[in-house]
Design an enzyme around this catalytic site. Structure first.
Site, PDB file in Angstrom:
ATOM      1  N   CYS A 105       9.858   3.242  11.488  1.00 56.92           N
ATOM      2  CA  CYS A 105       8.745   2.754  12.304  1.00 56.92           C
ATOM      3  C   CYS A 105       8.260   3.863  13.238  1.00 56.92           C
ATOM      4  O   CYS A 105       9.017   4.378  14.056  1.00 56.92           O
ATOM      5  CB  CYS A 105       9.198   1.542  13.104  1.00 56.92           C
ATOM      6  SG  CYS A 105       7.885   0.893  14.148  1.00 56.92           S
TER       7      CYS A 105
ATOM      8  N   ASN B 179       7.891   4.276   4.922  1.00 58.75           N
ATOM      9  CA  ASN B 179       7.422   3.483   6.040  1.00 58.75           C
ATOM     10  C   ASN B 179       5.992   3.968   6.339  1.00 58.75           C
ATOM     11  O   ASN B 179       5.437   4.779   5.598  1.00 58.75           O
ATOM     12  CB  ASN B 179       8.352   3.651   7.247  1.00 58.75           C
ATOM     13  CG  ASN B 179       8.279   2.434   8.181  1.00 58.75           C
ATOM     14  OD1 ASN B 179       7.197   2.005   8.567  1.00 58.75           O
ATOM     15  ND2 ASN B 179       9.433   1.902   8.544  1.00 58.75           N
TER      16      ASN B 179
ATOM     17  N   CYS C 267     -12.076  21.283 -14.895  1.00 58.20           N
ATOM     18  CA  CYS C 267     -11.445  20.820 -13.648  1.00 58.20           C
ATOM     19  C   CYS C 267     -11.347  19.309 -13.539  1.00 58.20           C
ATOM     20  O   CYS C 267     -10.667  18.791 -12.675  1.00 58.20           O
ATOM     21  CB  CYS C 267     -12.195  21.383 -12.445  1.00 58.20           C
ATOM     22  SG  CYS C 267     -13.812  20.623 -12.165  1.00 58.20           S
TER      23      CYS C 267
ATOM     24  N   CYS D  66     -18.395  10.448 -12.726  1.00 60.68           N
ATOM     25  CA  CYS D  66     -19.253   9.717 -13.670  1.00 60.68           C
ATOM     26  C   CYS D  66     -19.005   8.216 -13.552  1.00 60.68           C
ATOM     27  O   CYS D  66     -17.873   7.757 -13.647  1.00 60.68           O
ATOM     28  CB  CYS D  66     -18.970  10.165 -15.102  1.00 60.68           C
ATOM     29  SG  CYS D  66     -19.977   9.272 -16.313  1.00 60.68           S
TER      30      CYS D  66
END
Lengths: 434, 449
Positions: free
Chosen positions: A135, A200, A383, A390
């Site tokens: 946390c 977490n 690449c 698209c």
């Protein structure tokens, strides 16, 4: 259908879908309803010394009209009395003996305190303990949560303390707010952890209200950094799961995958990269417990389609395919191909390539008034960007090219392989303003 | 509301604007095409992807500025543009078999708050001292005035009508836009500057020569005159009207008075104005509406989506028919027609029409509405020095909207023979830019729409 049962370090559950520690597992009533809905297990919202919360606690990031692509919270651990939580845990486990009930815990960094809480948890009949070292907000200011997970020595030490008294499996939950996750996972293993869960939440500020100028979530006129989760964090979580699964130092330790799991596909990806099961929180906070039906059905159908008899058969199948960059084949050549029958003429591929990548797509207005696009084959470096932007399914595909060059990696070149074995690359010597 | 033939109720009122959440969802569907077909299809070349992205990112004011800087009448165009054949017709989503982006309604969402009650969208340029007279307060004249104001000139609009806006106020079917919407827009346009003199007929109340004397340049945007009479017996009967008068009269009166219950209407013509008159009649309660035209349905000049709307409204097409007389005692009691035969295509590609003797038939109607096309204001232009009309009665201009008179520009319906509001807006804008360049002695590169 395939066998969906899962076994995480000896904790069995009817399926690999657990609720992560968080608001959905705050009460016995919620966990009972989740089990009725079909969840295989639940990690109880972190218990310890009850806290006081702020009222305003969550904030989110929307994307192009889609809500809660990412969620942020500044809620602390449970605000309910310890004995009430323990009583409800006992009751839920009594009613649902076949489901996994794990209890997340966080107490001050004292040996006795950890001994006490582990014993109290196990006394309820719970199946395991999860140590909350993750946390990143509020509790970390008090020396708990990610304040532990960020220091390998603390991580090992407290895991050891828990293991000194634990009779059930101890799961260590890690924070991603660290440079190399493997230092934390190795430390947990060194302390005797039976399993690791991650990630977490990630330190975050989700945004600022442009009228009040207060960051979100606004607590009056102030805010505080919170923990980020939800679909936005999944790629980060997948990388960390894969890093631990591929680390020889921790390769055998079971992993419970957490971070943006929303669909069965997400779950399958975590499992392929080394997780034994997955934990879900944000998706339930968005859509409710009912989403487990789609998770169960989808994963089962996928395993059946792949001819796999059980979830364990899927586990870690992609781990070996994750490698360092230096071991990638530099002569694996792909180039984009546009299916002109499918092209709608939006020219996003053109503008993305021309402005944002490698200037390998041409565009011009056709006589019919639409925009024609084409690949400049010799300039294409493969690449993938055009195929990513698209909007039409399978309109732009990346096609592997035949080459006389044999596979060659950078590591091999560094080790003395002849660099002339590298296939020639497209040159990008464009004139400025030309 | 009245049930149409398809069982749906056809609205008398314009459709409600998009809510902001509907607009956000719609805006986010836009792919943001490069060299976007919607922008290319817009006669005023509004940067559509840009204004839609601005809506998606909660910058409504910026979105309105994007639209209104290209098209000062963006708010009315959002209502009256045939988007099906312009921007929305060009949307690439058609090719994905998806609904096109609702560009027109998004444009309304962005522009309405500014145009109807908002502040001016631009500051007039530094005063150049030049004064330009504009003849006609329709879309072309208003657009020209706004652009001239923006460039620092002072514009004076002279309009023959008592109420400004031209066909935007007087000639748009009620279910597309109401007159008060057009008038509010005119008021907002003029809030940027520019003076309006209503009820002044150039040629009668003031001569064109006087205008040229008092101003540095003149822009003419008179629109067109009403369609010529059919030249058949009975045209003087009560209940025979030109379509634009018919629509204007309906709009000028309270809804109760304009009602057409009990009436049977024959609209003569096959263009978009004929469709407007026919669909408007249905919506005002007419018992029966006929659309009468000389050629076959495939030769109709109206847009397909407008024809479809008329058919859904229950309008009956009477194809290959030509009126020969209107019967009745004092008022229309019926319409006599002859069948036609279609011959070889003429120069405009449409077949020749020949009425056939002995094929007379009768339609039982109480109204005859003439929508056979507008004509030029021949008398007016006869008094304008060096300005010529072509054979169809249209003002002859070059690509910069210059007439044969070096101090007179023209645009809008009087130039193109009657097109859309958006075409007129572009004419006015481009003419203003050329007037500006000419007055400053700077030549513009040639262009225009």
């Amino acid at each position: 259908m395939a066998d969906l049962t899962a076994n995480l370090a000896g904790i069995e559950s009817p399926n690999p879908f657990w609720l992560a520690s968080g608001p959905p597992t705050n009460t016995g009533d919620q966990v009972a309803r989740a089990f009725e809905a079909g969840w295989g297990g639940a990690v109880w919202k972190t218990i310890g010394e009850p806290i006081e919360n702020t009222w305003s606690r969550y904030s989110s990031v929307d994307l192009n009209g889609n809500r809660m692509m990412g969620l942020n919270n500044i809620e602390l651990i449970t605000d309910r009395p310890l004995d009430v939580n323990l009583q409800e845990i006992r009751e839920v486990k009594r009613r649902y003996p076949g489901h996994a009930v794990v209890v997340s815990a966080m107490v001050e960094s004292k040996r006795e305190a950890w001994h006490t809480i582990v014993k109290q948890i196990e006394d309820t009949g719970a199946d395991g303990v999860e140590l909350n070292f993750g946390c990143p907000h509020g509790m970390s200011e008090r020396g708990m949560g990610s304040a532990i997970g960020q220091v390998p020595e603390y991580c090992s030490q407290i895991t050891e303390w828990a293991k000194e008294v634990a009779e059930t499996p101890v799961i260590v939950k890690l924070t991603p707010n660290i440079t190399d996750i493997r230092t934390a996972s190795r430390a947990a293993k060194a302390g005797g952890a039976d399993a690791i869960s991650l990630i977490n939440t990630i330190n975050s500020i989700t945004g600022v209200d442009l009228d009040t100028l207060t960051p979100r979530p606004a607590v009056g006129t102030r805010s505080s950094h919170g923990g980020y989760c939800g679909p936005a964090v999944k790629p980060i979580a997948l990388n960390m799961v894969a890093a631990i699964a591929g680390d020889p130092g921790t390769a055998e330790i079971p992993i419970s995958g957490i971070g943006g799991v929303t669909t069965w596909r997400d779950a399958a990806e975590f499992i392929l990269l080394g997780a034994t099961n997955v934990q879900v929180c944000t998706a339930v906070m968005h859509y409710g417990f009912r989403i487990v039906e789609g998770l169960i059905d989808g994963l089962g159908n996928y395993l059946d389609g792949k001819g796999l008899g059980c979830v364990a058969d899927l586990r870690a199948k992609s781990v070996d395919q994750v490698t360092d960059w230096q071991h990638l084949d530099l002569n694996y050549i792909i180039k984009a191909e546009i299916d002109q029958d499918k092209c709608i003429g939006c020219a996003l591929c053109y503008i993305a390539c021309n402005d944002g990548a490698h200037q390998a797509i041409g565009a011009k207005r056709s006589d019919e008034g639409r925009t024609d696009v084409w690949i400049k084959y010799d300039d294409c470096v493969g690449c993938n960007l055009c195929s990513l932007v698209c909007p039409v399914e399978e309109c732009i595909t990346m096609v592997e090219q035949d080459t006389e060059y044999r596979p060659l990696t950078w590591a091999e070149v560094e080790d003395g392989a002849d660099p002339s074995g590298l296939a020639p690359r497209p040159k990008h010597d464009l004139t400025i303003g030309g | 509301m009245k049930p149409a033939s398809n069982g749906k109720y056809q609205a008398l009122e314009p459709p409600p604007p998009l809510t902001s959440s509907e607009g956000l969802a719609e805006a986010n569907r836009c792919l943001m095409c490069w060299d976007a077909p919607c922008t290319r299809a817009c006669p005023t070349h509004i940067d559509v992807p840009r204004f839609i992205k601005q809506i998606a990112t909660d910058d409504l004011l910026g979105s309105a500025r994007t639209i209104l800087s290209a098209n000062i009448l963006g708010a009315s165009c959002a209502r009256v543009c045939p988007t099906e054949v312009l921007c929305e017709g060009a949307c690439v989503l058609h090719d994905l078999h998806e609904r096109p982006i609702e560009i027109g309604r998004l444009q309304g969402l962005a522009t309405d708050p500014v145009v109807f009650g908002g502040d001016p969208i631009f500051v007039p340029g530094p005063d150049t001292g030049f004064r330009i007279a504009i003849v006609g307060a329709g879309p072309a004249g208003l657009s020209c005035a706004a652009e001239l104001t923006r460039l620092g000139h002072s514009a004076v609009i002279l309009d023959a009508a008592d109420i400004p806006g031209g066909l935007n106020t007087h000639g748009v079917a009620e279910y597309k836009m109401r007159p008060d919407t057009s008038l509010a827009e005119v008021e907002w346009v003029l809030s940027h500057g520019g003076e309006l003199r209503s009820g002044v007929r150039v040629g009668t109340d003031i001569t064109i020569d006087a205008l040229l004397e008092e101003h540095d340049a003149v822009f003419i945007g008179t629109g067109l005159a009403r369609s010529a009479p059919l030249g058949i017996p009975g045209e003087d009967l009560a209940g025979v009207e030109a379509a634009l008068d018919f629509i204007a009269n309906l709009k000028a009166r309270p809804r109760e008075e304009a009602a057409l219950e009990g009436e049977r209407v024959a609209v003569i013509g096959a263009g978009n104005t004929a469709i407007d008159a026919a669909t408007q009649s249905v919506r005002l309660g007419a018992d029966k509406v006929f659309l009468v035209f000389r050629r076959a349905p495939e030769h109709m000049r109206a847009y397909d989506h407008e024809i479809e709307k008329a058919l859904l409204d229950g309008v009956e097409l009477v194809a290959q028919a030509v009126p020969v007389s209107i019967t009745g005692q004092g008022a229309v009691g019926g319409l006599t027609l002859q069948r036609t035969e279609l011959g070889a295509p003429g120069r405009d590609g449409r077949p020749a029409v020949k009425a056939l003797d002995g094929t007379e038939f009768h339609l039982d109607v109480t109204r005859v509405v003439r929508a056979t096309g507008q004509v030029g204001y021949h008398d007016f232009y006869a008094a304008v020095p060096d300005v010529e009309l072509d054979g169809a009665g249209r003002v002859v201009v070059d690509e910069r909207f210059r007439t044969g008179n070096v101090r007179i520009w023209a645009g809008g319906d009087c130039v193109n023979g009657g097109k859309e509001v958006v075409n007129a807006v572009e004419h006015g804008k481009q003419a203003a830019r050329d007037i500006d360049a000419t007055l400053h002695g700077v030549a513009l590169p040639s262009g225009g729409d």
